[in-house]
Scaffold this motif. Structure first.
Motif, mmCIF file in Angstrom:
data_model
loop_
_atom_site.group_PDB
_atom_site.id
_atom_site.type_symbol
_atom_site.label_atom_id
_atom_site.label_comp_id
_atom_site.label_asym_id
_atom_site.label_seq_id
_atom_site.Cartn_x
_atom_site.Cartn_y
_atom_site.Cartn_z
ATOM 1 N N ALA A 32 0.850 -1.186 0.000
ATOM 2 C CA ALA A 32 0.000 0.000 0.000
ATOM 3 C C ALA A 32 0.892 1.245 0.000
ATOM 4 O O ALA A 32 2.085 1.190 -0.325
ATOM 5 C CB ALA A 32 -0.946 -0.021 1.192
ATOM 6 N N ASP A 33 0.330 2.386 0.371
ATOM 7 C CA ASP A 33 1.110 3.619 0.498
ATOM 8 C C ASP A 33 0.344 4.563 1.418
ATOM 9 O O ASP A 33 -0.719 4.215 1.954
ATOM 10 C CB ASP A 33 1.388 4.254 -0.865
ATOM 11 C CG ASP A 33 0.145 4.519 -1.698
ATOM 12 O OD1 ASP A 33 -0.973 4.509 -1.120
ATOM 13 O OD2 ASP A 33 0.271 4.734 -2.909
ATOM 14 N N GLY A 34 0.877 5.757 1.610
ATOM 15 C CA GLY A 34 0.276 6.692 2.545
ATOM 16 C C GLY A 34 -1.197 6.980 2.311
ATOM 17 O O GLY A 34 -1.979 7.060 3.279
ATOM 18 N N PRO A 35 -1.637 7.173 1.046
ATOM 19 C CA PRO A 35 -3.059 7.463 0.818
ATOM 20 C C PRO A 35 -4.011 6.380 1.308
ATOM 21 O O PRO A 35 -5.219 6.632 1.422
ATOM 22 C CB PRO A 35 -3.129 7.617 -0.705
ATOM 23 C CG PRO A 35 -1.773 8.113 -1.094
ATOM 24 C CD PRO A 35 -0.838 7.382 -0.166
ATOM 25 N N ASP A 36 -3.505 5.179 1.583
ATOM 26 C CA ASP A 36 -4.345 4.127 2.156
ATOM 27 C C ASP A 36 -5.018 4.589 3.446
ATOM 28 O O ASP A 36 -6.085 4.086 3.815
ATOM 29 C CB ASP A 36 -3.479 2.885 2.414
ATOM 30 C CG ASP A 36 -4.237 1.765 3.103
ATOM 31 O OD1 ASP A 36 -5.100 1.162 2.447
ATOM 32 O OD2 ASP A 36 -3.967 1.502 4.292
ATOM 33 N N TRP A 37 -4.393 5.558 4.126
ATOM 34 C CA TRP A 37 -4.894 6.037 5.404
ATOM 35 C C TRP A 37 -5.803 7.253 5.287
ATOM 36 O O TRP A 37 -6.230 7.803 6.309
ATOM 37 C CB TRP A 37 -3.714 6.404 6.304
ATOM 38 C CG TRP A 37 -2.926 5.268 6.846
ATOM 39 C CD1 TRP A 37 -1.659 4.895 6.479
ATOM 40 C CD2 TRP A 37 -3.299 4.375 7.890
ATOM 41 N NE1 TRP A 37 -1.233 3.831 7.227
ATOM 42 C CE2 TRP A 37 -2.229 3.484 8.104
ATOM 43 C CE3 TRP A 37 -4.450 4.246 8.674
ATOM 44 C CZ2 TRP A 37 -2.274 2.475 9.057
ATOM 45 C CZ3 TRP A 37 -4.491 3.244 9.628
ATOM 46 C CH2 TRP A 37 -3.413 2.366 9.811
#
Length: 242
Positions: A32-37
């Motif tokens: 995943a990456d940061g935008p997952d949050w």
């Protein structure tokens, strides 16, 4: 999106909320990456007690650097040191840290290595660092573009198969309040391993929210209902008897 130099690489990150609010660091799972949050970050940033929320892309993910086939490029320790450098580069002396899966292991190592920088620790569906039996076989790379470096996946699989014993031995160093959130019986992570972590981290509490491995995505309201009160709880300070 923002970038910062940390531990010799460039890390991309997103930030939400008032700059002077208490910081929360969100570390994503593998692949995943940061935008997952984003959904969780927006709620934390706009809550009754607004937070300054940071969600970096771990190395080999998203828009952060992808070191590739370099020896030691994708050790969990390197990712831990990236996050230490990230916090230092942004002038964050202490933060609440929330880690999911891979990000949770990185968060554990951060809490072991630098407990003074972690106020409270949250581990979302994080397996205990014990050898896999049977081990995962080497995975063949797909023929399509991916949002992460395949070399990262191979390297982290190797470490998941045979983790450094010190990761387990040093769990007692995690002395800050710790919340473990389990994904329940439909998770790909054996929930007995989540319970094992709870048994060795001194100030921990385990809550099973359910929803499978992607707890914060499958059950965001329930995830936040457990997370927010834990983060908002005041620190306990010792008092000198009168």
């Amino acid at each position: 999106m923002n970038t910062v130099k940390a531990n010799g690489i460039t890390l991309a990150y997103r930030a939400w909320g008032p700059e002077d609010a208490a910081p929360v660091l969100l570390l994503h799972c593998r692949g995943a990456d940061g935008p997952d949050w984003t959904g969780i970050a927006e709620r934390l940033a706009a809550g009754a007690c607004p937070r300054r929320v940071y969600a970096p892309d771990l190395r080999g993910h998203g828009r952060s650097d992808w070191p590739g086939e370099v020896a030691g490029a994708y050790t969990y320790e390197a990712m831990r040191d990236d996050i230490l450098g990230f916090l230092a580069a942004l002038g964050i002396g202490r933060a609440d840290v929330v880690g999911h899966s891979l990000g949770g292991v990185v968060a554990c190592l951060l809490a072991q290595e630098a407990p003074d920088v972690v106020r409270r620790l949250v581990l979302e569906d994080v397996p205990a660092p014990i050898p896999l039996d049977p081990p995962r076989p080497p995975a063949d790379a797909p023929g399509t573009d991916l949002p992460f470096d395949w070399a990262m996946l191979r390297a982290t699989d190797e470490q998941r198969n045979t983790p450094d014993p010190l990761w387990w031995d040093h769990m007692g160093r995690i002395t800050m309040p710790t919340l473990l959130i389990g994904g329940g019986p439909t998770s790909l992570v054996p929930q007995e391993e989540v319970a094992m972590l709870d048994s060795v981290i001194p100030a921990s509490r385990l809550v099973t929210v359910g929803g499978g491995h992607l707890v914060h995505e499958a059950k965001p309201a329930e995830f936040l209902a457990v997370l927010v009160p834990f983060l908002d709880a005041p620190d306990i300070t010792s008092r000198t008897p009168s």
